[in-house]
Design a protein around this motif. Structure first.
Motif, PDB file in Angstrom:
ATOM      1  N   MET A   1      49.320  13.457 -60.044  1.00  0.00           N
ATOM      2  CA  MET A   1      49.416  13.834 -57.830  1.00  0.00           C
ATOM      3  C   MET A   1      50.982  15.220 -58.960  1.00  0.00           C
ATOM      4  SD  MET A   1      50.484  12.307 -54.477  1.00  0.00           S
ATOM      5  CE  MET A   1      51.044  13.607 -53.385  1.00  0.00           C
ATOM      6  N   PHE A   2      52.100  14.821 -59.454  1.00  0.00           N
ATOM      7  CA  PHE A   2      53.143  15.016 -59.676  1.00  0.00           C
ATOM      8  C   PHE A   2      52.944  15.418 -60.720  1.00  0.00           C
ATOM      9  CE2 PHE A   2      54.739  12.687 -55.556  1.00  0.00           C
ATOM     10  CZ  PHE A   2      55.349  14.030 -55.370  1.00  0.00           C
ATOM     11  N   ASN A   3      53.043  17.020 -61.045  1.00  0.00           N
ATOM     12  CA  ASN A   3      53.090  17.627 -62.477  1.00  0.00           C
ATOM     13  C   ASN A   3      54.423  18.522 -62.850  1.00  0.00           C
ATOM     14  OD1 ASN A   3      52.472  19.434 -64.610  1.00  0.00           O
ATOM     15  ND2 ASN A   3      50.357  19.463 -64.319  1.00  0.00           N
ATOM     16  N   PHE A   4      55.110  18.001 -63.863  1.00  0.00           N
ATOM     17  CA  PHE A   4      55.949  18.262 -64.385  1.00  0.00           C
ATOM     18  C   PHE A   4      56.537  19.860 -64.827  1.00  0.00           C
ATOM     19  CE2 PHE A   4      56.716  13.783 -64.429  1.00  0.00           C
ATOM     20  CZ  PHE A   4      57.657  13.994 -63.491  1.00  0.00           C
ATOM     21  N   LYS A   5      55.412  19.893 -64.970  1.00  0.00           N
ATOM     22  CA  LYS A   5      55.508  21.442 -65.809  1.00  0.00           C
ATOM     23  C   LYS A   5      54.952  22.038 -64.379  1.00  0.00           C
ATOM     24  CE  LYS A   5      52.173  24.900 -68.809  1.00  0.00           C
ATOM     25  NZ  LYS A   5      51.748  24.979 -69.647  1.00  0.00           N
ATOM     26  N   GLU A   6      54.447  21.910 -63.557  1.00  0.00           N
ATOM     27  CA  GLU A   6      54.232  22.981 -61.780  1.00  0.00           C
ATOM     28  C   GLU A   6      55.295  22.841 -61.434  1.00  0.00           C
ATOM     29  OE1 GLU A   6      50.799  21.531 -59.742  1.00  0.00           O
ATOM     30  OE2 GLU A   6      49.038  22.165 -61.172  1.00  0.00           O
ATOM     31  N   ILE A   7      55.975  21.793 -61.205  1.00  0.00           N
ATOM     32  CA  ILE A   7      57.178  21.327 -60.497  1.00  0.00           C
ATOM     33  C   ILE A   7      58.650  22.541 -61.351  1.00  0.00           C
ATOM     34  CG2 ILE A   7      59.071  20.481 -60.074  1.00  0.00           C
ATOM     35  CD1 ILE A   7      57.711  18.027 -59.517  1.00  0.00           C
ATOM     36  N   ALA A 127      48.162  29.119 -54.480  1.00  0.00           N
ATOM     37  CA  ALA A 127      46.636  29.854 -54.593  1.00  0.00           C
ATOM     38  C   ALA A 127      46.918  28.977 -56.077  1.00  0.00           C
ATOM     39  CB  ALA A 127      46.600  31.264 -54.249  1.00  0.00           C
ATOM     40  N   VAL A 128      47.799  28.552 -56.352  1.00  0.00           N
ATOM     41  CA  VAL A 128      48.196  28.456 -57.658  1.00  0.00           C
ATOM     42  C   VAL A 128      48.276  26.955 -58.320  1.00  0.00           C
ATOM     43  CG1 VAL A 128      48.573  29.018 -60.077  1.00  0.00           C
ATOM     44  CG2 VAL A 128      48.622  30.934 -58.818  1.00  0.00           C
ATOM     45  N   TYR A 129      48.933  26.311 -57.470  1.00  0.00           N
ATOM     46  CA  TYR A 129      49.637  24.514 -57.495  1.00  0.00           C
ATOM     47  C   TYR A 129      49.389  24.164 -56.883  1.00  0.00           C
ATOM     48  CZ  TYR A 129      52.422  27.505 -61.187  1.00  0.00           C
ATOM     49  OH  TYR A 129      53.204  28.479 -62.009  1.00  0.00           O
ATOM     50  N   GLN A 130      49.818  22.675 -57.174  1.00  0.00           N
ATOM     51  CA  GLN A 130      49.323  22.058 -55.511  1.00  0.00           C
ATOM     52  C   GLN A 130      50.692  21.706 -54.587  1.00  0.00           C
ATOM     53  OE1 GLN A 130      48.590  18.038 -58.064  1.00  0.00           O
ATOM     54  NE2 GLN A 130      46.867  18.731 -58.997  1.00  0.00           N
ATOM     55  N   ALA A 132      51.851  19.460 -53.294  1.00  0.00           N
ATOM     56  CA  ALA A 132      53.095  17.785 -53.493  1.00  0.00           C
ATOM     57  C   ALA A 132      53.825  19.200 -54.391  1.00  0.00           C
ATOM     58  CB  ALA A 132      52.174  17.123 -53.971  1.00  0.00           C
ATOM     59  N   ASN A 133      53.385  19.643 -55.130  1.00  0.00           N
ATOM     60  CA  ASN A 133      54.810  20.335 -56.564  1.00  0.00           C
ATOM     61  C   ASN A 133      55.468  21.582 -56.439  1.00  0.00           C
ATOM     62  OD1 ASN A 133      53.693  18.445 -58.600  1.00  0.00           O
ATOM     63  ND2 ASN A 133      52.121  19.748 -59.190  1.00  0.00           N
ATOM     64  N   ILE A 134      54.486  22.396 -54.704  1.00  0.00           N
ATOM     65  CA  ILE A 134      55.065  23.024 -54.375  1.00  0.00           C
ATOM     66  C   ILE A 134      56.524  22.488 -53.563  1.00  0.00           C
ATOM     67  CG2 ILE A 134      55.523  25.241 -52.755  1.00  0.00           C
ATOM     68  CD1 ILE A 134      52.589  25.139 -54.197  1.00  0.00           C
ATOM     69  N   LEU A 135      56.221  22.080 -53.047  1.00  0.00           N
ATOM     70  CA  LEU A 135      57.071  20.736 -52.132  1.00  0.00           C
ATOM     71  C   LEU A 135      58.773  20.353 -53.501  1.00  0.00           C
ATOM     72  CD1 LEU A 135      55.199  18.543 -49.725  1.00  0.00           C
ATOM     73  CD2 LEU A 135      56.409  20.923 -48.606  1.00  0.00           C
ATOM     74  N   VAL A 136      57.869  19.954 -53.638  1.00  0.00           N
ATOM     75  CA  VAL A 136      59.099  19.268 -54.880  1.00  0.00           C
ATOM     76  C   VAL A 136      60.076  20.683 -55.251  1.00  0.00           C
ATOM     77  CG1 VAL A 136      59.932  18.140 -56.948  1.00  0.00           C
ATOM     78  CG2 VAL A 136      57.967  17.374 -55.177  1.00  0.00           C
ATOM     79  N   GLY A 137      59.242  22.059 -55.989  1.00  0.00           N
ATOM     80  CA  GLY A 137      60.005  22.427 -55.863  1.00  0.00           C
ATOM     81  C   GLY A 137      61.252  23.446 -54.748  1.00  0.00           C
ATOM     82  N   ILE A 138      60.038  23.643 -53.887  1.00  0.00           N
ATOM     83  CA  ILE A 138      61.013  24.179 -53.080  1.00  0.00           C
ATOM     84  C   ILE A 138      62.264  22.685 -52.405  1.00  0.00           C
ATOM     85  CG2 ILE A 138      61.003  24.015 -50.087  1.00  0.00           C
ATOM     86  CD1 ILE A 138      57.711  24.939 -50.459  1.00  0.00           C
ATOM     87  N   LEU A 139      61.639  21.715 -52.315  1.00  0.00           N
ATOM     88  CA  LEU A 139      63.483  21.039 -52.244  1.00  0.00           C
ATOM     89  C   LEU A 139      64.697  20.784 -53.459  1.00  0.00           C
ATOM     90  CD1 LEU A 139      64.622  17.960 -50.695  1.00  0.00           C
ATOM     91  CD2 LEU A 139      63.359  16.941 -52.843  1.00  0.00           C
ATOM     92  N   PHE A 140      64.416  21.174 -54.703  1.00  0.00           N
ATOM     93  CA  PHE A 140      65.003  21.290 -55.047  1.00  0.00           C
ATOM     94  C   PHE A 140      65.891  22.849 -55.483  1.00  0.00           C
ATOM     95  CE2 PHE A 140      62.407  18.801 -59.290  1.00  0.00           C
ATOM     96  CZ  PHE A 140      63.369  17.723 -58.638  1.00  0.00           C
ATOM     97  N   ASN A 141      65.221  23.572 -54.757  1.00  0.00           N
ATOM     98  CA  ASN A 141      65.429  24.613 -54.030  1.00  0.00           C
ATOM     99  C   ASN A 141      66.812  24.821 -53.202  1.00  0.00           C
ATOM    100  OD1 ASN A 141      65.009  27.471 -56.021  1.00  0.00           O
ATOM    101  ND2 ASN A 141      63.142  25.613 -56.374  1.00  0.00           N
ATOM    102  N   LEU A 142      66.314  24.066 -52.510  1.00  0.00           N
ATOM    103  CA  LEU A 142      67.116  23.872 -51.011  1.00  0.00           C
ATOM    104  C   LEU A 142      68.180  23.169 -51.318  1.00  0.00           C
ATOM    105  CD1 LEU A 142      64.275  23.333 -48.436  1.00  0.00           C
ATOM    106  CD2 LEU A 142      65.551  25.394 -48.273  1.00  0.00           C
ATOM    107  N   ILE A 143      67.880  22.208 -52.415  1.00  0.00           N
ATOM    108  CA  ILE A 143      69.412  21.529 -52.538  1.00  0.00           C
ATOM    109  C   ILE A 143      70.778  22.445 -53.415  1.00  0.00           C
ATOM    110  CG2 ILE A 143      70.869  19.270 -54.676  1.00  0.00           C
ATOM    111  CD1 ILE A 143      67.358  17.965 -53.874  1.00  0.00           C
ATOM    112  N   PHE A 144      69.529  22.904 -54.420  1.00  0.00           N
ATOM    113  CA  PHE A 144      70.314  24.099 -55.062  1.00  0.00           C
ATOM    114  C   PHE A 144      71.318  25.103 -54.185  1.00  0.00           C
ATOM    115  CE2 PHE A 144      71.164  27.286 -57.881  1.00  0.00           C
ATOM    116  CZ  PHE A 144      72.771  26.922 -58.699  1.00  0.00           C
ATOM    117  N   VAL A 145      70.448  25.687 -52.741  1.00  0.00           N
ATOM    118  CA  VAL A 145      71.252  26.470 -52.089  1.00  0.00           C
ATOM    119  C   VAL A 145      71.975  25.474 -51.609  1.00  0.00           C
ATOM    120  CG1 VAL A 145      70.126  27.859 -49.483  1.00  0.00           C
ATOM    121  CG2 VAL A 145      69.309  27.696 -51.614  1.00  0.00           C
TER     122      VAL A 145
END
Length: 190
Positions: A1-7, A127-130, A132-145
């Motif tokens: 489910m989670f793909n670290f490269k995509e995240i 359109a390119v990534y799953q 779940a991986n987009i949500l994790v990427g959003i979360l990491f960015n929001l933590i940084f923000v």
């Protein structure tokens, strides 16, 4: 489910689009005007906009009779313009200086953090990534923000104007490459 490269890819792409480090001078201006930055409020509202658009963005597109490939190409053009602004140090897209409301909401949460470029990018990423991986990427960015908003005074002293100028141009080149990639991926779909 989670793909670290995509995240990692999603996190880097959103980091470049949001460009919170390049926005520090603007954040400092808002802090001076408003008295303080409400980091929690700005982060939560940005999260709601980004996650909401991740899940409802396609429905909104269907409402207007648009497909994801067309929206992704439009997003690539917006990303390209933002990248050119960052690289050349010019402003092509101007915000409304008379926007009413709290500085932590308008213009900080929207359109600075979760603006048109970010929302377009999120839909293009879908359109390119799953999801779940987009949500994790959003979360990491929001933590940084959130961390940047909380420490804007300290960052202003440490990095300085020339440091921000370099960071802004580096992320501009990365964004330019991302725009080209999205264009190559979706141009054939039309």
């Amino acid at each position: 489910m989670f793909n670290f490269k995509e995240i990692f890819s999603v996190t880097l792409i959103l980091f470049s689009v949001i460009d919170i480090l390049g926005s520090i001078p603007f954040i400092i201006t808002i802090r001076k005007r408003e008295g303080r930055i409400q980091a929690e409020k700005a982060t939560i509202i940005s999260a709601a906009l980004m996650v909401g658009f991740l899940f409802l963005g396609q429905s909104i597109l269907k409402l207007f009779g648009l497909d994801v490939a067309s929206f992704a190409l439009a997003g690539a053009i917006v990303i390209f313009i933002v990248a050119m602004e960052m690289i050349l140090g010019i402003t092509l897209i101007k915000d409304d200086p008379d926007a009413k409301g709290s500085g932590s909401i308008v213009p900080l949460a929207f359109p600075l953090i979760a603006g048109a470029g970010t929302l377009t990018t999120i839909l293009s990423l879908r359109a390119v990534y799953q999801e779940a991986n987009i949500l994790v990427g959003i979360l990491f960015n929001l933590i940084f923000v959130y961390l940047v908003l909380r420490s804007s005074v300290w960052l202003e002293r440490v990095i300085g104007k020339s440091g921000f100028a370099v960071l802004r141009r580096v992320f501009g080149v990365i964004l330019l490459a991302i725009a080209v990639k999205i264009f190559k991926t979706h141009a054939l779909a039309l």
